[in-house]
Design a protein around this motif. Structure first.
Motif, PDB file in Angstrom:
ATOM      1  N   GLU A 206       2.184  43.663  33.113  1.00 23.48           N
ATOM      2  CA  GLU A 206       2.313  42.097  33.055  1.00 23.48           C
ATOM      3  C   GLU A 206       3.415  41.891  34.361  1.00 23.48           C
ATOM      4  O   GLU A 206       3.310  40.701  34.847  1.00 23.48           O
ATOM      5  N   ALA A 207       4.058  42.828  34.916  1.00 25.61           N
ATOM      6  CA  ALA A 207       5.300  42.510  35.853  1.00 25.61           C
ATOM      7  C   ALA A 207       4.750  41.686  37.108  1.00 25.61           C
ATOM      8  O   ALA A 207       5.409  40.656  37.543  1.00 25.61           O
ATOM      9  N   ALA A 208       3.546  42.107  37.698  1.00 27.65           N
ATOM     10  CA  ALA A 208       3.103  41.509  39.008  1.00 27.65           C
ATOM     11  C   ALA A 208       2.835  40.138  38.892  1.00 27.65           C
ATOM     12  O   ALA A 208       3.098  39.273  39.586  1.00 27.65           O
ATOM     13  N   THR A 209       2.217  39.618  37.444  1.00 25.57           N
ATOM     14  CA  THR A 209       1.860  38.287  37.184  1.00 25.57           C
ATOM     15  C   THR A 209       3.275  37.415  37.489  1.00 25.57           C
ATOM     16  O   THR A 209       3.172  36.264  37.798  1.00 25.57           O
ATOM     17  N   ILE A 210       4.168  38.027  36.516  1.00 25.97           N
ATOM     18  CA  ILE A 210       5.272  37.086  36.297  1.00 25.97           C
ATOM     19  C   ILE A 210       6.214  36.935  37.749  1.00 25.97           C
ATOM     20  O   ILE A 210       6.774  35.907  37.885  1.00 25.97           O
ATOM     21  N   LEU A 211       6.233  38.118  38.245  1.00 21.58           N
ATOM     22  CA  LEU A 211       7.086  38.224  39.403  1.00 21.58           C
ATOM     23  C   LEU A 211       6.496  37.171  40.562  1.00 21.58           C
ATOM     24  O   LEU A 211       7.094  36.410  41.394  1.00 21.58           O
ATOM     25  N   THR A 212       5.247  37.249  40.863  1.00 23.90           N
ATOM     26  CA  THR A 212       4.450  36.369  41.756  1.00 23.90           C
ATOM     27  C   THR A 212       4.508  35.007  41.468  1.00 23.90           C
ATOM     28  O   THR A 212       4.877  34.176  42.342  1.00 23.90           O
ATOM     29  N   MET A 213       4.049  34.692  40.029  1.00 16.62           N
ATOM     30  CA  MET A 213       4.436  33.131  39.648  1.00 16.62           C
ATOM     31  C   MET A 213       5.739  32.811  39.999  1.00 16.62           C
ATOM     32  O   MET A 213       5.899  31.563  40.391  1.00 16.62           O
ATOM     33  N   ALA A 214       6.781  33.407  39.392  1.00 19.93           N
ATOM     34  CA  ALA A 214       8.130  33.030  39.561  1.00 19.93           C
ATOM     35  C   ALA A 214       8.462  32.643  41.117  1.00 19.93           C
ATOM     36  O   ALA A 214       9.015  31.608  41.262  1.00 19.93           O
ATOM     37  N   ARG A 215       8.055  33.486  41.969  1.00 21.07           N
ATOM     38  CA  ARG A 215       8.454  33.338  43.371  1.00 21.07           C
ATOM     39  C   ARG A 215       7.620  32.150  44.020  1.00 21.07           C
ATOM     40  O   ARG A 215       8.258  31.461  44.634  1.00 21.07           O
ATOM     41  N   ILE A 216       6.476  31.985  43.590  1.00 19.65           N
ATOM     42  CA  ILE A 216       5.629  30.944  44.220  1.00 19.65           C
ATOM     43  C   ILE A 216       6.393  29.520  43.443  1.00 19.65           C
ATOM     44  O   ILE A 216       6.446  28.662  44.168  1.00 19.65           O
ATOM     45  N   PHE A 217       6.935  29.550  42.402  1.00 15.79           N
ATOM     46  CA  PHE A 217       7.392  28.141  41.690  1.00 15.79           C
ATOM     47  C   PHE A 217       8.993  28.054  42.062  1.00 15.79           C
ATOM     48  O   PHE A 217       9.457  27.236  41.319  1.00 15.79           O
ATOM     49  N   GLY A 218       9.512  28.967  42.782  1.00 11.41           N
ATOM     50  CA  GLY A 218      10.878  28.894  42.966  1.00 11.41           C
ATOM     51  C   GLY A 218      11.610  29.156  41.769  1.00 11.41           C
ATOM     52  O   GLY A 218      13.021  28.747  41.720  1.00 11.41           O
ATOM     53  N   LYS A 219      11.211  30.111  40.982  1.00 11.90           N
ATOM     54  CA  LYS A 219      12.314  30.745  39.741  1.00 11.90           C
ATOM     55  C   LYS A 219      12.580  31.891  40.026  1.00 11.90           C
ATOM     56  O   LYS A 219      12.354  32.581  40.954  1.00 11.90           O
ATOM     57  N   ARG A 220      13.508  32.602  39.200  1.00 14.54           N
ATOM     58  CA  ARG A 220      13.948  33.928  39.346  1.00 14.54           C
ATOM     59  C   ARG A 220      13.363  34.793  38.139  1.00 14.54           C
ATOM     60  O   ARG A 220      13.135  34.401  36.834  1.00 14.54           O
ATOM     61  N   ALA A 221      12.895  35.964  38.575  1.00 11.54           N
ATOM     62  CA  ALA A 221      12.281  36.811  37.594  1.00 11.54           C
ATOM     63  C   ALA A 221      12.732  38.361  37.813  1.00 11.54           C
ATOM     64  O   ALA A 221      12.963  38.697  39.025  1.00 11.54           O
ATOM     65  N   GLY A 222      12.748  39.116  36.748  1.00 16.20           N
ATOM     66  CA  GLY A 222      12.883  40.681  37.109  1.00 16.20           C
ATOM     67  C   GLY A 222      12.176  41.260  35.915  1.00 16.20           C
ATOM     68  O   GLY A 222      11.645  40.725  35.220  1.00 16.20           O
TER      69      GLY A 222
END
Length: 263
Positions: A206-222
Motif C-alpha cells: 500500500e505505501a507507494a499509493t499513499i505516499l504518491t497521493m499524499a505528495r500530489i495533494f500536498g499532504k504528509r505521509a510516511g
C-alpha cells in the motif's frame, strides 16, 4: 454528459466512498493499517474514550486521542486500489497527516524478523499510482513524518531500518513468490535479485499509493511496518506483540508531529 451527472461525479471525487458513519470532521492525524482487526489493537493503546466505526465492506475506523493528541485510524484494505478510496475520503474530511502501519517481508540479510522498517520511499509497482502521475514521479515519504518515526523508534527502544521499499499490486507473483502448480514467471527471479542489489528493504502492498497521493495533494505521509517474513531465510514471525509495537510506533510518531505542529 448531463450537469447532474457531472455534479455527482465531482461529489464522489471530493467525498469518496467510505461510509456515512464517519463524521464529516476528523482529526488531522491518521494511522492507515491494511487489516481491519488492527483498529482495535490501535485504539486500545490510546487514551480511554476512543470511538470506533464500522464501515462498508467490513472495514473499520476509530477516533480518539493519544497522550492528549487527536488521532484517528482507518483500515485501507489490501492493495493500492482500496487504499486510494479511503485516503481520498479522509483527505476530503480534513485529515492531512498519515502513517501507513503494517507488516512486511524483508529481502535484506541485515534485517531481522521483528525489526521495524521505515520506508522513506517506495518502488511504484502498486499499479494505482500510475493512474495519477507519470512513472518517474517519486513515491516519497514526507521528511517530517520519517523523522518523527525515527524519533519514536529511538524513544521506544525499537530496532529499525530506514530505506526504500517496494509496493506491489500482487501478494504472490508481484512479490516474486511461487504460486499454484509451481507457477513462477522467470522475470521475477531477476527482479528479486535486482531489487535486493539496489538495497530495497522489503515488499508490501500500500505505501507507494499513499505516499504518491499524499505528495500530489500536498499532504504528509510516511510508512512503518514490522518484519514478519524473511524472504532469504524463509523465517516467519508469529508474535502478536510485534504487530502491537508497529501500532504503538505509529501513534507515538503522530503524537510527536501533533506536538510540533501545535508549537
Amino acid at each position: 454528459m448531463s450537469e447532474e451527472f457531472k455534479r455527482q461525479e465531482q461529489k464522489a471525487s471530493e467525498i469518496g466512498h467510505v461510509e456515512k458513519n464517519l463524521p464529516d470532521e476528523l482529526p488531522r492525524y491518521f494511522l492507515l493499517p491494511g487489516d481491519p482487526n488492527r483498529i482495535d489493537v490501535m485504539s486500545a493503546q490510546w487514551d480511554p474514550g476512543a470511538v470506533s466505526y464500522d464501515l462498508a465492506r467490513r472495514e473499520r475506523a476509530a477516533v480518539g486521542t493519544f497522550k492528549g493528541s487527536p488521532i484517528g485510524a482507518c483500515d485501507t484494505g489490501m492493495g493500492g486500489g482500496s487504499a486510494e478510496i479511503y485516503l481520498t475520503d479522509l483527505i476530503a474530511r480534513g485529515a492531512d497527516t498519515f502513517i501507513r502501519v503494517g507488516t512486511t517481508g524483508t529481502i535484506q540479510e541485515k534485517v531481522k524478523v521483528g525489526d521495524i522498517i521505515i520506508n522513506d520511499a517506495s518502488v511504484r509497482l502498486d499499479g494505482t499510482s500510475d493512474l495519477y502521475v507519470m512513472k518517474e514521479f517519486p513515491a516519497a515519504a514526507h521528511y517530517l513524518v520519517t523523522a518523527a518515526l525515527v524519533e519514536a523508534c529511538e524513544n521506544l527502544g525499537f530496532r529499525y531500518h530506514v530505506g526504500t521499499g517496494c509496493t506491489c499490486a500482487s501478494f504472490y507473483t508481484g512479490q516474486c513468490r511461487t504460486t499454484i502448480n509451481g507457477y513462477r514467471p522467470s522475470y521475477t527471479d531477476r527482479m528479486f535479485d535486482d531489487l535486493k542489489q539496489a538495497g530495497v528493504l522489503n515488499f508490501e502492498m500500500e505505501a507507494a499509493t499513499i505516499l504518491t497521493m499524499a505528495r500530489i495533494f500536498g499532504k504528509r505521509a510516511g510508512m512503518c511496518a514490522v518484519v514478519v517474513a524473511h524472504r532469504l531465510t524463509g523465517e516467519w514471525l508469529e508474535d502478536p506483540e510485534a504487530e502491537k509495537r508497529a501500532c504503538l510506533l505509529g501513534a507515538e510518531a503522530l503524537h510527536i508531529l501533533a506536538e510540533r505542529d501545535g508549537a
